[in-house]
Motif scaffolding. Structure first.
Motif, PDB file in Angstrom:
ATOM      1  N   GLY A  64      10.351   9.149  -0.932  1.00 60.16           N
ATOM      2  CA  GLY A  64       9.646   9.802  -2.034  1.00 60.16           C
ATOM      3  C   GLY A  64      10.528  10.812  -2.752  1.00 60.16           C
ATOM      4  N   ASP A 170       3.549  14.688  -8.663  1.00 56.36           N
ATOM      5  CA  ASP A 170       3.867  14.179  -7.328  1.00 56.36           C
ATOM      6  C   ASP A 170       2.559  13.709  -6.699  1.00 56.36           C
ATOM      7  OD1 ASP A 170       4.010  13.932  -4.572  1.00 56.36           O
ATOM      8  OD2 ASP A 170       5.379  15.600  -4.278  1.00 56.36           O
ATOM      9  N   LYS A 196       2.719   6.217   2.565  1.00 60.29           N
ATOM     10  CA  LYS A 196       1.463   6.951   2.747  1.00 60.29           C
ATOM     11  C   LYS A 196       0.297   6.026   2.395  1.00 60.29           C
ATOM     12  CE  LYS A 196       4.197  10.959   2.959  1.00 60.29           C
ATOM     13  NZ  LYS A 196       4.718  12.208   2.482  1.00 60.29           N
TER      14      LYS A 196
HETATM   15  C1  LIG Z   1       5.877  12.908   1.993  1.00 55.75           C
HETATM   16  C2  LIG Z   1       5.904  13.690   0.770  1.00 55.75           C
HETATM   17  C3  LIG Z   1       7.079  13.939   0.060  1.00 55.75           C
HETATM   18  C4  LIG Z   1       8.428  13.535   0.552  1.00 55.75           C
HETATM   19  O1  LIG Z   1       8.556  12.174   0.637  1.00 55.75           O
HETATM   20  P1  LIG Z   1       9.772  11.557   1.447  1.00 55.75           P
HETATM   21  O2  LIG Z   1       9.444  10.102   1.456  1.00 55.75           O
HETATM   22  O3  LIG Z   1       9.777  12.184   2.798  1.00 55.75           O
HETATM   23  O4  LIG Z   1      11.011  11.868   0.682  1.00 55.75           O
HETATM   24  C5  LIG Z   1       6.991  14.631  -1.126  1.00 55.75           C
HETATM   25  N1  LIG Z   1       5.813  15.077  -1.600  1.00 55.75           N
HETATM   26  C6  LIG Z   1       4.669  14.866  -0.926  1.00 55.75           C
HETATM   27  C7  LIG Z   1       3.401  15.388  -1.494  1.00 55.75           C
HETATM   28  C8  LIG Z   1       4.683  14.178   0.277  1.00 55.75           C
HETATM   29  O5  LIG Z   1       3.544  13.993   0.942  1.00 55.75           O
END
Ligand SMILES: *Cc1c(COP(=O)(O)O)cnc(C)c1O
Length: 390
Positions: A64, A170, A196
């Protein structure tokens, strides 16, 4: 340890067996016809997940965080002023990424556990008389605190202030778990990840880009190569990628999208609300507080819970993991040792939630945290009886 692992961290989430099986296939030529057919099958359904007709979905081989970076470098030029809100670990880190790229970040830091309010966003935007901000960085679901922000209200704040800044969201832990409407809410770039709500392993950064953001891309001067949208969009038209894609994860995505759309987004959001509410009732029955400061902002994706003072949340997490095969999320940053997180997103049902709550109770009891065995489980069961599934 016998039996399955209860992976109740807020991502990566439990992998549905159908998705796992779909990924257990031989590799194919990623520049061939079969691969192009797979890509062309995925993209329109991904648009449905983002609730967009005009938007362009883009998939990068990355976590992410890579999608964050891609969102920034394709829409902004070094020195551009941007407005950002920090309400926890992830929103704060995204702003850090923006600073690292040389944008002028006006960071509004709010206490962990709060949401970004429409009025505050409006005030900041209205005070920007020269309309200098090029973008507003917001977070749909702050995974470190279990707080959701109303993205529609962020759009309303921009419109009220008649501010032309791009709305960058995000939704890495929000997409496909809680409602996001890219077209209706005027989201310019939605940033997501595979591990997720999308029911996949980690490894894909997934974005949805509006036409306005595509226009911004044309003049954005930030250096970029790997995360450049232009060659990605151009090659995707023919169903291929500018460099080697993660074929296995795309096999998985093909099936995960079917599963999500077969259940239906609205049904998924309802299921998440129902499971989350069960967890919240359990927390209340234990006499504990959530990190989320206001109940109306409590996330349907995960619940972050404070242990009473003098008790170590990391010890609880270690105990449930080592003795019960139950993985809980740790408190991040200033919450380390003080709070733990229960992920209740993805491919999940009532009994899995009840088992998780029961594991938390066993763990708390073993560590001498005051709690009546069965109290949280019973409160959650009662809620499941009262509320209708599906
Ligand atoms: C998990 C998450 C991230 C980071 O994602 P990665 O795949 O670990 O780089 C960023 N923002 C939110 C809201 C997240 O839940």
């Amino acid at each position: 340890m016998a039996g399955r692992l209860f992976l109740q961290i807020p991502g990566p989430t439990n992998l549905p067996e159908r998705v796992q099986r779909a990924m257990d296939q031989a590799l194919i030529n990623h520049r061939g016809q079969e691969f192009a057919t797979l890509t062309k099958k995925i993209m329109p359904r991904l648009k449905q997940i983002f609730r967009t007709q005009e938007g362009t979905p883009i998939i990068f081989p990355s976590s992410g965080s890579g999608a964050w970076e891609s969102c920034l470098v394709n829409t902004l030029s070094p020195g551009d002023p941007v407005l950002a809100f920090s309400i926890g670990q992830f929103s704060g880190d995204w702003a850090k990424a923006a600073r690292a790229h040389g944008y002028k970040v006006d960071l509004v830091e709010l206490p962990w556990g709060s949401a970004i309010s429409e009025d505050l966003a409006y005030e900041k935007l209205a005070a920007d008389k020269g309309k200098t901000y090029k973008a507003v960085l917001t977070i749909h679901n702050e995974t470190s605190t279990g707080v959701s922000t109303d993205v529609k209200a962020m759009r309303a704040a921009l419109d009220r202030a008649k501010h032309p800044a791009l709305l960058l969201v995000d939704t890495i832990s929000g997409l496909a778990s809680i409602d996001l409407r890219c077209d209706e809410w005027g989201v310019d770039v939605a940033v997501a990840g595979s591990q997720k709500g999308l029911l996949l392993p980690p490894g894909l950064g997934v974005l949805c880009v509006s036409n306005k953001a595509l226009k911004a891309m044309e003049s954005a001067q930030s250096p970029r190569y790997y995360f450049d949208w232009a060659p990605m969009i151009e090659r995707n038209r023919a169903g291929i990628f500018p460099y080697t894609p993660v074929t296995q994860l795309l096999y998985g995505m093909d099936v995960a999208l079917d599963m999500l759309l077969d259940e239906g987004l609205d049904a998924i959001f309802k299921r998440h609300h129902r499971l989350a509410e069960g967890v919240r009732r359990a927390v209340k029955a234990w006499g504990l507080s959530t990190v989320a400061l206001k109940p109306e902002n409590a996330s349907n994706v995960l619940t972050a819970v404070y242990l009473p003072q003098g008790h170590d949340a990391d010890a609880l997490i270690a105990l449930t993991e080592n003795q019960l095969n139950l993985a809980l999320g740790a408190g991040l940053g200033p919450l380390a040792g003080r709070a733990f997180r229960i992920g209740h997103l993805g491919w999940l049902n009532e009994l899995e939630v009840l088992a998780t709550l029961s594991g938390v109770e066993l763990g708390m009891k073993s560590l001498g945290v005051p709690c009546t065995l069965g109290s949280g489980v019973a409160a959650c069961q009662q809620w499941f009886l009262e509320s209708k599934a599906g």
